[in-house]
Design a protein around this motif. Structure first.
Motif, PDB file in Angstrom:
ATOM      1  N   GLY A   7      30.832  43.552  38.658  1.00  0.00           N
ATOM      2  CA  GLY A   7      31.839  43.015  39.564  1.00  0.00           C
ATOM      3  C   GLY A   7      32.775  41.998  38.942  1.00  0.00           C
ATOM      4  O   GLY A   7      32.793  41.770  37.743  1.00  0.00           O
ATOM      5  N   GLN A   8      33.569  41.369  39.790  1.00  0.00           N
ATOM      6  CA  GLN A   8      34.540  40.383  39.337  1.00  0.00           C
ATOM      7  C   GLN A   8      33.882  38.997  39.341  1.00  0.00           C
ATOM      8  O   GLN A   8      33.171  38.632  40.276  1.00  0.00           O
ATOM      9  N   TYR A   9      34.205  38.233  38.327  1.00  0.00           N
ATOM     10  CA  TYR A   9      33.526  36.955  38.177  1.00  0.00           C
ATOM     11  C   TYR A   9      34.281  36.084  37.180  1.00  0.00           C
ATOM     12  O   TYR A   9      35.157  36.541  36.451  1.00  0.00           O
ATOM     13  N   ASN A  46      33.762  37.934  44.784  1.00  0.00           N
ATOM     14  CA  ASN A  46      33.716  38.856  45.928  1.00  0.00           C
ATOM     15  C   ASN A  46      32.334  38.910  46.574  1.00  0.00           C
ATOM     16  O   ASN A  46      31.893  39.951  47.038  1.00  0.00           O
TER      17      ASN A  46
END
Length: 220
Positions: A7-9, A46
């Motif tokens: 994921g986004q991080y 997210n």
């Protein structure tokens, strides 16, 4: 390089418990110049959980570039990660099951260090361990020799152990062997084994172990 695959991080890190966190730039490098502890955590973009727990890693800078030649053979179960495990800066503690100790059974421990350059020695430190119930007993005696040509070695320090073999708790001890204060390139260290386990021991007659970890050369 620091990475997280899901994921986004954003990754934040700090070195040696600094108060402020540093934002990690993807594909960049983190430079450290001394033994340090690196901590990193993730800020998720997210998810309901904003931050991950801290992940930690320790990095050690070697204080030497010695070359060693082992003249004894350690038990493969107790290797401290290989031949150089006794010079890696990671000291074994009283819990020998963690794997940071080299174990030698039924033999003396003997190693020759090449310091590469003439090196003054006032004290040699040999890390050792005793856990008699587990067949591990401090060496009876430690001998230190110095040489400048790797052939002719001179006895420069000795130490005789006086700690009782009947102590059944696990104990780590650094043996400090006073030396002659002269300079040598090569150092030979011999730790004399205890011998067979005594009659009062549950393993009577069995060959005892010497456990060693971390050799240090000190000069004033």
């Amino acid at each position: 390089e620091l990475n997280y695959l899901d994921g986004q991080y954003i990754i934040y890190y700090k070195v040696d418990n600094e108060n402020s966190e540093i934002k990690y730039e993807p594909n960049s490098s983190i430079w450290i110049k001394k033994s340090s502890k690196l901590k990193a955590r993730i800020k998720f973009l997210n998810r309901n959980v904003i931050y991950s727990d801290w992940a930690e890693a320790e990095f050690f800078k070697f204080s030497n570039n010695y070359v060693l030649a082992l003249n004894s053979k350690y038990n493969p179960q107790y290797s401290a990660g290989g031949d150089k495990g006794i010079l890696d800066g990671l000291k074994g503690d009283a819990d020998w099951r963690k794997g940071r100790w080299q174990g030698y059974q039924g033999q003396d421990f003997e190693v020759v260090l090449d310091a590469k350059i003439s090196t003054k020695i006032d004290t040699l430190i040999l890390g050792t361990l005793q856990d008699t119930r587990s067949w591990i007993i401090f060496p009876k005696e430690i001998l230190v020799f110095g040489s400048n040509d790797s052939n002719d070695f001179k006895l420069i320090g000795t130490y005789s152990n006086n700690i009782a073999d009947s102590m059944m708790t696990s104990l780590r001890k650094d043996f400090l062997i006073p030396c002659d204060g002269q300079s040598y390139r090569y150092f030979k260290i011999i730790a004399k084994q205890y011998g067979k386990l005594p009659d009062w021991h549950p393993g009577a007659g069995g060959e005892s172990f010497i456990f060693v970890d971390e050799i240090e050369i000190l000069s004033r």
